[in-house]
Write a protein that holds these residues in place. Structure first.
Motif, PDB file in Angstrom:
ATOM      1  N   GLN A 122       0.885  -1.166   0.000  1.00 13.79           N
ATOM      2  CA  GLN A 122       0.000   0.000   0.000  1.00 13.79           C
ATOM      3  C   GLN A 122       0.917   1.208   0.000  1.00 13.79           C
ATOM      4  N   LEU A 123       0.949   1.922  -1.094  1.00  7.94           N
ATOM      5  CA  LEU A 123       1.856   3.053  -1.274  1.00  7.94           C
ATOM      6  C   LEU A 123       1.311   4.283  -0.561  1.00  7.94           C
ATOM      7  N   GLY A 124       2.202   5.082   0.015  1.00 10.45           N
ATOM      8  CA  GLY A 124       1.787   6.291   0.710  1.00 10.45           C
ATOM      9  C   GLY A 124       2.147   7.557  -0.040  1.00 10.45           C
ATOM     10  N   VAL A 125       1.416   8.608   0.257  1.00 10.53           N
ATOM     11  CA  VAL A 125       1.710   9.951  -0.246  1.00 10.53           C
ATOM     12  C   VAL A 125       1.820  10.848   0.970  1.00 10.53           C
ATOM     13  N   TYR A 126       3.020  11.308   1.276  1.00 13.98           N
ATOM     14  CA  TYR A 126       3.187  12.193   2.420  1.00 13.98           C
ATOM     15  C   TYR A 126       2.829  13.617   2.008  1.00 13.98           C
ATOM     16  N   LEU A 127       2.088  14.296   2.865  1.00 12.00           N
ATOM     17  CA  LEU A 127       1.666  15.672   2.599  1.00 12.00           C
ATOM     18  C   LEU A 127       2.199  16.608   3.670  1.00 12.00           C
ATOM     19  N   GLN A 128       2.470  17.835   3.277  1.00 14.29           N
ATOM     20  CA  GLN A 128       2.895  18.869   4.215  1.00 14.29           C
ATOM     21  C   GLN A 128       1.870  19.992   4.223  1.00 14.29           C
ATOM     22  N   SER A 129       1.397  20.321   5.380  1.00 13.43           N
ATOM     23  CA  SER A 129       0.412  21.391   5.509  1.00 13.43           C
ATOM     24  C   SER A 129       0.961  22.695   4.943  1.00 13.43           C
TER      25      SER A 129
END
Length: 573
Positions: A122-129
């Protein structure tokens, strides 16, 4: 800088508080919201492989000891290969990655393909506020990886605990929905976003649920006990001691199921009974890294993992989560106070939870001061709540922490010592307070980003009953030019075995403290500590004297290493 799982004590405090409010008021929350453009039209089903495989959260970092060290750490291909082979050996066939960067996301997928490893992702996408450029780059990389490795990537998750109300990396549901819609148009895999169960159990509209194929939920019953002590009954004091560990772990999985059901019911109320739920994170600490005494232990970790496995099996064939990702595969020292979740330690040595699947030569060995050897453990070693033992009250007029001069009525307790919070240094010097020669203690702060500190304690957590000093004072002499405030604190156990702290932030001119480079005696009424924290129990004192500077509390500028010399430290009736 990315966080593989953003954690902070405040985060957990807010999380648990929200959990309690949800328990009391969730029935009043409604769904509704925007007009869906996905709901009930083209939901992508989770594959049979996704449902069937045992799942775990994975990160390859080993050497970074703090957040700043992540970018500098090189991750060799051989390390990832070793990690994945260990996970296969332990029965895992599905891993959750937290970002789509080249170092972790692409690097892991390349190793799986190159060596034809039986692992799906399950691949992730990291996000920055607030960092739109970064987020769009992550989304583009995720689309590329999901398409290039479509035989390996079974699902994709955008973000990690960004929408729950206490998130320290917040992204609005509307913005998240846009990210999901953008990525969904570029890939064929089922799509989700990972968040705490409180978000899924209280979503105010369908803007996000209209864009996903399943909900990935986080539940941490163990950590909930730290901040909302009565959320579920982990102490199980109505059970005999011999049954208490099992009863606690049964209650823990019951709480995880309850949190899942709150989310399931709320999604159903929103008209999304068709939306599967997976457990994207849940785990149990193998080692107590703070405030988890009587809970964190390798055997208790195994007990939780076993109960999760039974729950996961239910979900595969009927009602319940369609996958359960255990958090986590390997310890990550960079997380410091949020470490020791791993089924393996950072040296890739197996803990008790998976010992039956890994050769004994690869177990946690003896000689590790931080945790017991795997071979030394049995199911009978599980920890459980034990009531506090209150020792007889100290009868003497003076309880001495550090002093040369003696009196006729004093106690100098054996088995105690000063310990640093992290790296604070001290040494005996000949520059002593008037009347208390021939030496004093010179303290040299070695500050971390948050501050520094030291405390006088028993490493075996033996308490002292200082209730007789309730109307007395804590006294010490100090000589320093340390800028700003200092902190003086006490730490106690309690009848509930929840440690309590009371810190006073002392400015020059308060309690006799003056930072002018001369000796001054400080006298603090014990009652002031109790007033600061009424839960402090003087009959169960653990930290008899704490000297610190935690910048968030003192307001001091970070980084001062000005020395402080202390002497004649004692409690006085």
């Amino acid at each position: 800088m990315k966080f593989l799982r953003l954690i902070h004590p405040l985060r957990r405090l807010l999380a648990a508080g929200l959990a309690l409010s949800l328990t009391l008021s969730l029935a009043a929350c409604g769904g509704g919201g925007s007009t869906p453009d996905l709901h009930n039209s083209s939901v992508r089903p989770l594959s049979a492989q996704f449902n069937a495989r045992k799942a775990v959260a994975y990160s390859p970092y080993r050497t970074a000891v703090n957040e700043a060290g992540l970018a500098a750490e090189t991750i060799p291909e051989a390390n990832i290969k070793q990690d994945l082979e260990l996970l296969i050996q332990a029965g895992f066939g599905l891993i959750r990655l937290f970002d789509s960067d080249d170092k972790v996301g692409r690097g892991t997928l390349q190793v799986i393909r190159k060596y034809n490893l039986d692992i799906k992702v399950q691949l992730g996408v990291y996000l920055q506020s607030g960092n739109e450029g970064f987020n769009q780059a992550q989304l583009s990389r995720a689309a590329d990886l999901a398409n290039s490795y479509s035989d390996i990537v079974l699902a994709v998750s955008v973000g990690n605990e960004n929408m729950v109300s206490w998130s320290l990396n917040p992204i609005s549901p509307e913005t998240m929905a846009g990210y999901l819609k953008t990525l969904r148009a570029k890939i064929s895999q089922p799509l989700t976003t990972d968040d705490n169960y409180a978000y899924w159990a209280g979503a105010q509209n369908s803007v996000v649920t209209d864009q996903i194929d399943f909900a990935s939920l986080h539940t941490y019953p163990e950590l909930d006990t730290v901040f909302v002590d009565k959320l579920w009954d982990w102490r199980q004091t109505d059970k005999p001691a011999t049954d208490r560990a099992k009863a606690m772990m049964d209650a823990a999985i019951t709480e995880a199921r309850r949190q899942y059901q709150l989310a399931r019911d709320h999604l159903n109320q929103m008209g999304r009974a068709d939306l599967p739920i997976t457990i994207g994170e849940t785990g149990w600490n193998a080692v107590d890294v703070g405030k988890l005494k009587f809970r964190a232990h390798p055997v208790n970790q195994k007990m939780y993992l076993d109960r999760l496995a039974a729950w996961a099996a239910e979900g595969r064939s009927g009602a319940g989560p369609k996958a359960v990702f255990y958090f986590e595969a390997f310890d990550e020292p960079w997380k410091q106070g949020d470490d020791k979740w791993g089924l393996f330690n950072v040296k890739r040595q197996a803990r008790y939870a998976i010992k039956d699947l890994i050769p004994a030569a690869q177990w946690v060995p003896s000689g590790d001061a931080s945790e017991p050897a795997t071979a030394s453990l049995s199911d009978a070693d599980a920890v459980y709540f034990q009531p506090a033992v209150i020792n007889p009250a100290v009868a003497q007029d003076r309880y001495v922490i550090y002093a040369d001069a003696t009196t006729s009525s004093e106690l100098r307790e054996a088995g105690l010592q000063f310990d640093p919070f992290v790296k604070t240094f001290w040494q005996s010097v000949a520059d002593f307070a008037p009347g208390d020669g021939p030496q004093a203690l010179e303290v040299e702060p070695k500050p971390e980003t948050w501050g520094w500190g030291m405390l006088y304690q028993s490493r075996s957590e033996v308490t002292t009953n200082l209730s007789g000093y309730a109307n007395g004072s804590l006294r010490f002499s100090i000589k320093t030019t340390y800028p700003g405030k200092i902190e003086i604190g006490l730490i106690s156990d309690t009848a509930d075995r929840v440690q309590q702290e009371a810190y006073l932030q002392i400015a020059s001119g308060s309690y006799g403290y003056v930072n002018d480079g001369n000796w001054h005696q400080v006298l603090i009424p014990v009652a002031d500590f109790v007033s600061k924290n009424p839960k402090l129990d003087l009959s169960l004192i653990l930290g008899r004297f704490v000297l610190a500077d935690r910048y968030a509390y003192t307001g001091n500028a970070a980084g001062s290493d000005v020395k402080l010399t202390i002497d004649a430290v004692y409690w006085n009736k």
